[in-house]
Design an enzyme around this catalytic site. Structure first.
Site, PDB file in Angstrom:
ATOM      1  N   ARG A 121       0.897  -0.939   0.129  1.00 35.83           N
ATOM      2  CA  ARG A 121      -0.125  -0.099  -0.015  1.00 35.83           C
ATOM      3  C   ARG A 121       1.345   1.233  -0.269  1.00 35.83           C
ATOM      4  O   ARG A 121       0.662   1.947   0.858  1.00 35.83           O
ATOM      5  CB  ARG A 121      -1.075   0.156   1.092  1.00 35.83           C
ATOM      6  CG  ARG A 121      -1.684  -1.334   1.333  1.00 35.83           C
ATOM      7  CD  ARG A 121      -2.605  -1.551   0.343  1.00 35.83           C
ATOM      8  NE  ARG A 121      -4.473  -1.278  -0.113  1.00 35.83           N
ATOM      9  CZ  ARG A 121      -4.652  -1.254   0.641  1.00 35.83           C
ATOM     10  NH1 ARG A 121      -4.960  -2.544   1.602  1.00 35.83           N
ATOM     11  NH2 ARG A 121      -6.034  -1.037   0.256  1.00 35.83           N
ATOM     12  N   GLN A 126      -0.663   3.348  -5.457  1.00 37.75           N
ATOM     13  CA  GLN A 126      -2.517   3.413  -5.341  1.00 37.75           C
ATOM     14  C   GLN A 126      -2.931   3.562  -6.562  1.00 37.75           C
ATOM     15  O   GLN A 126      -4.115   3.114  -6.355  1.00 37.75           O
ATOM     16  CB  GLN A 126      -2.551   5.340  -4.952  1.00 37.75           C
ATOM     17  CG  GLN A 126      -1.794   5.547  -3.156  1.00 37.75           C
ATOM     18  CD  GLN A 126      -2.192   6.774  -3.140  1.00 37.75           C
ATOM     19  OE1 GLN A 126      -2.592   7.686  -3.336  1.00 37.75           O
ATOM     20  NE2 GLN A 126      -1.875   6.931  -1.878  1.00 37.75           N
ATOM     21  N   ASP A 129      -4.576   0.175  -6.778  1.00 39.04           N
ATOM     22  CA  ASP A 129      -4.536  -0.217  -5.840  1.00 39.04           C
ATOM     23  C   ASP A 129      -6.242  -0.676  -5.809  1.00 39.04           C
ATOM     24  O   ASP A 129      -6.586  -0.133  -5.609  1.00 39.04           O
ATOM     25  CB  ASP A 129      -4.809   0.493  -4.589  1.00 39.04           C
ATOM     26  CG  ASP A 129      -4.988   0.448  -3.104  1.00 39.04           C
ATOM     27  OD1 ASP A 129      -5.711  -1.083  -3.040  1.00 39.04           O
ATOM     28  OD2 ASP A 129      -4.735   0.938  -1.846  1.00 39.04           O
ATOM     29  N   SER A 132      -8.163  -1.195  -2.638  1.00 37.26           N
ATOM     30  CA  SER A 132      -9.083   0.304  -2.488  1.00 37.26           C
ATOM     31  C   SER A 132      -9.760   1.211  -3.342  1.00 37.26           C
ATOM     32  O   SER A 132     -10.845   1.390  -2.972  1.00 37.26           O
ATOM     33  CB  SER A 132      -7.600   2.155  -2.313  1.00 37.26           C
ATOM     34  OG  SER A 132      -6.872   1.542  -1.255  1.00 37.26           O
ATOM     35  N   TYR A 226      -1.712  -2.566   8.107  1.00 38.48           N
ATOM     36  CA  TYR A 226      -2.744  -3.347   8.411  1.00 38.48           C
ATOM     37  C   TYR A 226      -3.215  -3.931  10.310  1.00 38.48           C
ATOM     38  O   TYR A 226      -2.309  -3.460  10.923  1.00 38.48           O
ATOM     39  CB  TYR A 226      -2.546  -4.992   7.579  1.00 38.48           C
ATOM     40  CG  TYR A 226      -2.886  -4.637   6.527  1.00 38.48           C
ATOM     41  CD1 TYR A 226      -3.635  -4.223   5.466  1.00 38.48           C
ATOM     42  CD2 TYR A 226      -1.981  -4.804   5.496  1.00 38.48           C
ATOM     43  CE1 TYR A 226      -4.354  -3.849   4.527  1.00 38.48           C
ATOM     44  CE2 TYR A 226      -2.233  -4.849   4.218  1.00 38.48           C
ATOM     45  CZ  TYR A 226      -3.117  -4.479   3.844  1.00 38.48           C
ATOM     46  OH  TYR A 226      -3.129  -4.075   2.269  1.00 38.48           O
TER      47      TYR A 226
END
Ligand code: NAD
Length: 373
Positions: A121, A126, A129, A132, A226
């Site tokens: 991450r 991004q 991802d 997400s 996480y």
């Protein structure tokens, strides 16, 4: 080099791994997009739009499965896997932790398999991802479904006939999905509280204007950002706080996950039974073991006048939007492994490649799965 897109055939799946926009980009990258007829229909994308974007449309999955690169939403079915030749590149949400046998099968078939949910991450990742992009939509949809099932109203309403008080919404787990669920409930005028175990999540909850409820255990966030599983003592402390808070809540959405494990059980049947009749709980983790005792994916269970909704593939219920974002995520990833002349250029030193590559040249290569062969 061909890049194949098939219709997703798993139950309840409506998304597609490429859109006309990404097909156009693949063409520009020097690839030949091959799209199975009907692949986009679940996401409201007609075949003609793929064709106009430069795809070659084919009947049935065979030719698309024969492509050098195969793009998928969900992991392939056994018959799809059987059609994949050696040295083919497979990219998708392959759910490797739950499907170790399939990871071994990729290696045996000499497939180069990338599981995009394993992407680190990082800022550079991004745009690729998938967790997400899909969780964001899922969190929105979860709150919409919970609100629709609730038979009172969300905002405060002051009318000539009297005042209706706003609903109290509690979100458990404030990662990508939970934060979007909070934002959605705030937009509707509910009074929102939320909990998580990571310190960063507490700040994010508050920055959305919701109130944090709960406690942050020491070192609860791992280096990857996480949550770690809680100790039995921490679980007991969390259960005490959650049980008390639930008694006053109208709508609860649970999103807690610990990667690679069964979802943590946070709400017990006794806690549900102690809630007010007419309350609604939506368990977003129903498919990975459930945050709520008794929840079942795709079903609504009633416990003491409380509806417990078990979520099942929420992004697929927003297939056009989810496909748009997912297809772009994939396209950004494909750019990483395709060279200037449209040839495969897999840089094994790249942390995003290393982070997602499961199998290559007959071996399981991902550190989290090595030793399973
Ligand atoms: P996730 O789906 O793994 O988990 C959902 C949420 O549940 C998390 O916030 C987690 O902390 C929480 N949770 C786990 N166990 C819990 C428990 N026992 N009680 C209460 N809550 C519990 O998480 P995610 O949405 O994938 O996000 C994970 C992390 O990745 C977050 O730190 C997020 O900010 C980060 N992230 C970073 C980027 C980036 O580009 N830098 C992008 C997306 C996400």
């Amino acid at each position: 080099m061909r890049i194949g897109i098939v219709k997703e055939r798993r139950e309840h799946e409506r998304r597609v791994a490429a859109t006309p926009e990404t097909v156009k980009r693949y063409k520009a990258m020097g690839l030949e997009p091959v799209v199975e007829r009907g692949a986009g229909l679940g996401a409201a994308i007609p075949d003609e739009l793929y064709e106009q974007a430069g795809a070659r449309l084919v009947d049935g999955p065979g030719e698309a499965l024969a492509a050098e690169i195969l793009l998928k939403v969900q992991r392939p079915l056994d018959e799809e896997l059987a059609a994949l030749g050696p040295e083919r590149v497979l990219i998708g949400m392959l759910d490797p932790y739950m499907n170790g046998d399939q990871v071994r099968a990729y290696a045996e078939r000499r497939i180069t398999a990338f599981a995009l949910e394993l992407l680190p991450r990082t800022t550079r990742a991004q745009a690729m991802d998938v967790l997400s992009s899909q969780a964001n939509l899922a969190g929105y949809r979860a709150m919409v479904e919970a609100m629709a099932a609730y038979s009172r109203v969300l905002p405060m309403m002051m009318t000539a006939a009297g005042t209706v008080t706003p609903a109290k919404v509690f979100v458990i787990g404030a990662g990508v999905a939970g934060l979007q669920a909070i934002a959605t409930a705030k937009r509707m005028g509910a009074v929102v509280t939320a909990t998580d175990v990571r310190p960063a999540a507490k700040e994010e909850i508050e920055s959305l204007g919701a109130k944090f409820v709960g406690f942050i255990p020491k070192d609860a966030a791992t280096a990857g950002g996480y949550a770690r599983p809680l100790t039995p003592e921490e679980q007991a402390e969390q259960a005490r706080i959650v049980a008390e808070h639930l008694k006053s809540q109208d709508i609860v959405v649970t999103t807690a996950q610990v990667p690679g494990r069964k979802a943590p059980r946070i709400v017990t049947a006794a806690m549900v039974a102690a809630m007010k009749p007419g309350s609604v709980i939506l368990d977003m983790a129903a498919e990975t073991g459930g945050n709520v005792e008794g929840s079942r994916p795709g079903e609504v269970v009633e416990i003491g006048g409380v509806q417990v909704i078990g979520a099942r593939n929420l992004p697929a219920k927003l297939a056009p939007a989810a496909s748009l974002l997912y297809a772009k995520n994939l396209m950004n990833f494909v750019q990483l492994i395709v060279g200037k002349k449209g040839e495969l250029a897999i840089n094994l030193e790249d942390d995003l490649v290393k982070g997602t590559l499961l199998t290559r040249a007959g071996e399981i290569v991902h550190p989290n799965f090595v030793g399973q062969s």
